[in-house]
Design a protein around this motif. Structure first.
Motif, short mmCIF file in Angstrom:
data_model
loop_
_atom_site.label_atom_id
_atom_site.label_comp_id
_atom_site.label_asym_id
_atom_site.label_seq_id
_atom_site.Cartn_x
_atom_site.Cartn_y
_atom_site.Cartn_z
N LEU A 1 0.81 -1.23 0.00
CA LEU A 1 0.00 0.00 0.00
C LEU A 1 0.83 1.28 0.00
CD1 LEU A 1 -3.06 -1.02 2.21
CD2 LEU A 1 -2.67 -1.30 -0.25
N ILE A 2 2.16 1.17 -0.01
CA ILE A 2 2.96 2.40 -0.19
C ILE A 2 2.98 2.81 -1.66
CG2 ILE A 2 4.45 2.01 1.83
CD1 ILE A 2 6.70 1.10 -0.06
N GLU B 1 -2.26 -8.04 1.96
CA GLU B 1 -1.44 -8.24 3.15
C GLU B 1 -0.75 -6.92 3.43
OE1 GLU B 1 -1.34 -11.17 4.72
OE2 GLU B 1 -2.18 -12.55 3.23
N THR B 2 -1.06 -6.30 4.55
CA THR B 2 -0.52 -4.96 4.82
C THR B 2 -0.11 -4.82 6.28
OG1 THR B 2 -0.99 -2.58 4.81
CG2 THR B 2 -2.87 -4.04 5.22
N ASN B 3 0.90 -3.97 6.50
CA ASN B 3 1.30 -3.68 7.88
C ASN B 3 0.39 -2.64 8.54
OD1 ASN B 3 2.26 -1.17 6.97
ND2 ASN B 3 4.36 -1.92 6.69
N GLY B 4 -0.55 -2.10 7.78
CA GLY B 4 -1.57 -1.22 8.37
C GLY B 4 -1.10 0.20 8.66
N ILE C 1 -10.92 -3.82 -2.03
CA ILE C 1 -10.27 -4.82 -1.17
C ILE C 1 -11.37 -5.67 -0.53
CG2 ILE C 1 -8.91 -5.16 0.94
CD1 ILE C 1 -7.56 -2.43 0.35
N ASP C 2 -11.32 -7.00 -0.73
CA ASP C 2 -12.32 -7.88 -0.12
C ASP C 2 -11.90 -8.32 1.28
OD1 ASP C 2 -14.28 -8.04 -2.26
OD2 ASP C 2 -12.66 -8.99 -3.39
N LEU C 3 -10.61 -8.48 1.51
CA LEU C 3 -10.12 -8.81 2.85
C LEU C 3 -8.83 -8.03 3.11
CD1 LEU C 3 -10.20 -10.50 5.49
CD2 LEU C 3 -8.84 -12.24 4.30
N ALA C 4 -8.90 -7.15 4.10
CA ALA C 4 -7.68 -6.45 4.53
C ALA C 4 -7.03 -7.33 5.60
CB ALA C 4 -8.04 -5.08 5.09
N SER C 5 -5.91 -7.93 5.22
CA SER C 5 -5.18 -8.81 6.14
C SER C 5 -4.09 -7.96 6.79
CB SER C 5 -4.58 -9.99 5.37
OG SER C 5 -3.82 -10.79 6.24
N ILE C 6 -4.45 -7.44 7.96
CA ILE C 6 -3.61 -6.40 8.58
C ILE C 6 -2.71 -7.04 9.63
CG2 ILE C 6 -3.68 -4.17 9.76
CD1 ILE C 6 -6.71 -4.05 8.98
N LYS D 1 -3.51 -9.87 12.22
CA LYS D 1 -2.57 -10.99 12.43
C LYS D 1 -1.36 -10.47 13.18
CE LYS D 1 -1.82 -12.01 8.24
NZ LYS D 1 -1.04 -12.47 7.08
N PHE D 2 -1.10 -11.07 14.33
CA PHE D 2 0.04 -10.64 15.14
C PHE D 2 1.09 -11.75 15.18
CE2 PHE D 2 -3.55 -8.17 16.90
CZ PHE D 2 -3.04 -6.89 16.76
N VAL D 3 2.32 -11.36 14.91
CA VAL D 3 3.45 -12.32 14.92
C VAL D 3 3.97 -12.45 16.35
CG1 VAL D 3 5.81 -12.72 14.08
CG2 VAL D 3 4.07 -11.73 12.55
#
Ligand code: SAM
Ligand code: 2KA
Ligand code: SF4
Ligand code: MG
Length: 252
Positions: free
Chosen positions: A93-94, A112-115, A123-128, A175-177
């Motif tokens: 997204l940058i 897939e984004t760091n938010g 966007i159907d699913l924002a995987s933040i 999603k948290f690592v």
């Protein structure tokens, strides 16, 4: 993850309607609510953060890729079987042209984004995957450089306004690592802040703990802890099935 030797080599000039592409491939979605779904992955190069553990080193610490026009990416994606697109990176997204790609494809889109950046796109699913203090590249664990990224990374990694807007506007997962219990306090307090700022409900099942590990060997050390913490806190656990199946192979 090693850079692909089959990354697209035909480069168009970087212009408004092109993206720097590190790799483009079909696989199974490895993480999150759609784990197991056949998907075509478009991995952009370049990131505004520098997680020490980044499994996509060649999009962040040492970015490589070839510029591809959005129209050509769309054709490449359409020519593959899956009807799910996963736009990832690096931080997709940058790049302003990420919006054009998302709007151009006619299939389900996960980003897939760091938010850290909000965009208005199809966007159907924002995987933040918000980046916690356990991602900071301190001099002892930075894979490159002398620790000069640590402060910049810490200043940039959480943007409450961008996170709130992404959650407000899209179907999402957070999603948290994790590798151990240390980030749980930060996760709980970030969730409390976001629950106060968004108009949407953030269910515990929208929150996924993902074990830190770019290799099977590392996942062997972290997955049981991530699963135990998910049970204990009532969140969801997500495997990283691509790492289990194919370890750190490119284009997987
Ligand atoms: C490479 S990132 C690209 C997208 C975006 N920059 C982000 O961080 O969400 C894709 C996903 O991989 C996760 N990730 C990266 N390195 C990882 C590692 N060593 N272990 C577990 N997850 C990792 C990120 O947290 C994110 O969910
Ligand atoms: N199979 C597979 N699933 C993934 N889900 C997110 C990925 C990513 O790197 O963003 C990824 C990836 O690299 N491979
Ligand atoms: S934000 Fe994502 S791409 Fe960027 S360094 Fe962290 S894990 Fe890698
Ligand atoms: Mg990956």
């Amino acid at each position: 993850m090693p850079v692909s030797d089959t990354a697209p080599e035909r480069a168009s000039e970087p212009d408004d309607d092109a993206l720097p592409i590190n790799e483009l491939f079909a696989s199974l979605q490895g993480e999150g609510k759609l784990a197991g779904v056949p998907s075509t992955f478009v991995r952009t190069s370049g990131c505004n953060l520098r997680c020490w553990y980044c499994d996509s080193y060649h999009t962040s610490w040492e970015p490589t890729g070839a510029w591809m026009a959005v129209g050509e990416i769309r054709e490449q994606v359409a020519s593959r079987d899956p009807d799910h697109l996963v736009l990832t990176g690096g931080e997709p997204l940058i790049h302003d042209a990420a919006v054009d790609l998302l709007d151009a494809v006619e299939m389900h889109t996960t980003v897939e984004t760091n938010g850290t950046r909000y965009v208005d796109a199809d966007i159907d699913l924002a995987s933040i995957s918000p980046k916690l203090a356990n991602s900071t590249p301190t001099p002892e664990r930075a894979p490159a450089g002398d620790g000069e990224w640590a402060d910049r990374h810490d200043e940039r990694r959480i943007d409450h306004d961008a996170l709130t807007r992404l959650i407000d506007d899209y179907e999402f997962q957070l999603k948290f690592v994790v590798a151990d219990e240390s980030p749980m306090g930060e996760i709980e307090s970030l969730l409390a802040d976001l629950r106060a700022s968004t108009s949407r409900e953030i269910r515990d099942t929208d929150v996924l703990l993902m074990p830190e590990g770019a290799t099977r060997e590392r996942l062997d050390e972290t997955r049981a802890t991530a699963a135990r913490l998910a049970e204990e806190y009532g969140y969801r656990y997500t495997p990283r099935i691509h790492v289990d199946l194919w370890n750190d192979a490119p284009e997987r």
